[in-house]
Design a protein around this motif. Structure first.
Motif, short mmCIF file in Angstrom:
data_model
loop_
_atom_site.label_atom_id
_atom_site.label_comp_id
_atom_site.label_asym_id
_atom_site.label_seq_id
_atom_site.Cartn_x
_atom_site.Cartn_y
_atom_site.Cartn_z
N PHE A 33 70.24 44.31 57.49
CA PHE A 33 71.87 44.51 57.75
C PHE A 33 71.87 45.74 58.71
O PHE A 33 71.47 46.73 58.34
CB PHE A 33 72.65 44.46 56.60
N LEU A 45 80.21 45.52 59.04
CA LEU A 45 78.68 44.92 59.35
C LEU A 45 78.72 44.42 60.75
O LEU A 45 79.70 43.50 61.14
CB LEU A 45 78.79 43.77 58.21
N TYR A 48 73.41 40.59 60.42
CA TYR A 48 72.43 40.61 59.53
C TYR A 48 71.49 39.48 59.73
O TYR A 48 71.63 38.58 60.50
CB TYR A 48 73.10 40.46 58.11
N ARG A 100 70.22 31.91 47.09
CA ARG A 100 71.34 31.07 46.30
C ARG A 100 72.22 31.94 45.77
O ARG A 100 72.64 33.03 46.09
CB ARG A 100 70.23 30.89 44.95
N PHE A 101 73.20 31.32 45.28
CA PHE A 101 74.70 32.10 44.89
C PHE A 101 74.22 33.19 44.01
O PHE A 101 73.33 33.36 43.34
CB PHE A 101 75.43 31.08 43.87
N PHE A 102 74.99 34.34 43.90
CA PHE A 102 75.06 35.45 43.25
C PHE A 102 73.52 36.49 43.47
O PHE A 102 72.99 36.62 42.67
CB PHE A 102 75.21 35.18 41.55
N ASP A 103 73.64 36.31 44.81
CA ASP A 103 72.47 37.59 45.09
C ASP A 103 72.87 38.78 44.47
O ASP A 103 74.33 39.08 44.12
CB ASP A 103 72.32 37.69 46.56
N LEU A 107 72.01 46.43 47.85
CA LEU A 107 71.71 46.74 49.39
C LEU A 107 71.05 48.24 49.27
O LEU A 107 71.52 49.14 48.83
CB LEU A 107 72.57 46.54 50.42
N PHE B 34 81.29 45.94 43.00
CA PHE B 34 80.31 46.81 42.88
C PHE B 34 81.11 48.36 43.25
O PHE B 34 82.08 48.27 43.93
CB PHE B 34 79.20 46.87 43.93
N PRO B 96 80.54 34.73 46.06
CA PRO B 96 79.07 34.29 45.50
C PRO B 96 78.42 33.62 46.58
O PRO B 96 77.90 32.61 46.27
CB PRO B 96 79.48 33.52 44.41
N PHE B 97 78.23 34.13 47.74
CA PHE B 97 77.30 33.42 48.69
C PHE B 97 76.31 34.44 49.39
O PHE B 97 75.80 34.21 50.32
CB PHE B 97 78.41 32.97 49.83
N GLY B 98 76.07 35.31 48.50
CA GLY B 98 75.05 36.12 49.12
C GLY B 98 75.30 37.87 49.49
O GLY B 98 76.73 37.89 49.69
N ASN B 99 74.32 38.56 49.76
CA ASN B 99 74.63 39.81 50.05
C ASN B 99 75.29 40.04 51.32
O ASN B 99 76.14 41.17 51.55
CB ASN B 99 73.34 40.57 50.12
N GLU B 100 75.23 39.04 52.19
CA GLU B 100 75.94 39.29 53.42
C GLU B 100 77.41 39.18 53.47
O GLU B 100 78.07 39.56 54.50
CB GLU B 100 75.41 38.24 54.62
N LEU B 102 79.32 40.99 51.48
CA LEU B 102 79.90 42.27 51.02
C LEU B 102 81.15 42.61 51.83
O LEU B 102 81.19 42.82 52.98
CB LEU B 102 79.12 43.21 50.75
#
Lengths: 118, 114
Positions: A33, A45, A48, A100-103, A107, B34, B96-100, B102
């Motif tokens: 990122f 952001l 990424y 998948r969901f809930f990574d 970071l 977080f 709930p679709f990944g770190n991107e 946030l």
């Protein structure tokens, strides 16, 4: 263990010059990122990558900005030509994404590249 | 859509006294939440995270946060402030679709008075 490594840490340049910021992510991470931090806009952001492929560059301000990730261990963010309003701290961060969901949401950030455009 | 609001841009406390940094969130999904900390001239570091398990989450350096769904809050606390806690703190929400996905708050600067 080595964290995310960014270079240069500080860059002062004149308007119109090309600027290249570099990032080495943590080994084994597959997501990278680029963020920009300013007092006015906070943390934004820019783009990424996942598995070296740009997934979303909608945060890139304009065509003067470009980013590449030629391999899993290196990425660049280029600004050409630079303008005073590009002055900011640019952060690179990496993570492992399972797709998948809930990574995890964790970071790992580098220490940033502080860019000043005169 | 998701967002976070950090209610205080700057908090000052005396060393040894409790710390409270406030965060409210909005999310269309069951969020992950977080707190990140940024020390001067450093990158951000994960302090703690909530991902739908226990509502009271413990993090590093004695910090903890409580997820309160009814109040849509995720406030960060510490019983006794230390000089090394002086930093910028960011509340972050994730779909709930990944770190991107946030979304970072605007940050709260914590100052510790000796």
């Amino acid at each position: 263990d080595a964290g995310v490594i960014q270079s240069p840490r500080h860059e002062v340049t004149e308007m119109g010059q090309e600027v290249t910021l570099r990032c080495k992510p943590i080994s084994g991470h597959n997501s990278l990122f680029w963020y920009r931090q300013t007092m006015m806009r906070g943390l934004e952001l820019l783009i990424y990558f996942n598995n070296n492929v740009p997934i979303d560059d909608s945060g890139m301000p304009e065509d003067r900005f470009s980013a590449k990730m030629p391999n899993a261990s290196f990425s660049t963010l280029k600004i050409q030509p630079s303008e005073p309003r590009d002055s900011a701290v640019y952060f690179c961060a990496s993570s492992f994404s399972s797709g998948r969901f809930f990574d995890t949401g964790e970071l790992f950030f580098g220490e940033g590249s502080r860019l000043t455009v005169l | 859509a998701q967002s976070v609001t950090q209610l205080d841009s700057h908090v000052s406390v005396s060393e040894g006294t409790p710390v409270l940094l406030r965060c409210n969130y909005s999310s269309s999904y069951s969020p992950s939440l977080f707190w990140y900390v940024q020390h001067p001239n450093k990158g951000l570091q994960l302090l703690l995270k909530y991902t739908s398990a226990a509502t009271l989450v413990k993090g590093i350096n004695g910090f903890e946060a409580e997820f309160k769904k009814s109040e849509t809050s995720f406030h960060l606390t510490k019983p006794s402030a230390h000089m090394s806690d002086a930093a910028e703190y960011f509340c972050v929400v994730s779909a709930p679709f990944g770190n991107e996905k946030l979304t970072f708050g605007t940050g709260t600067r914590l100052t510790i008075i000796p």
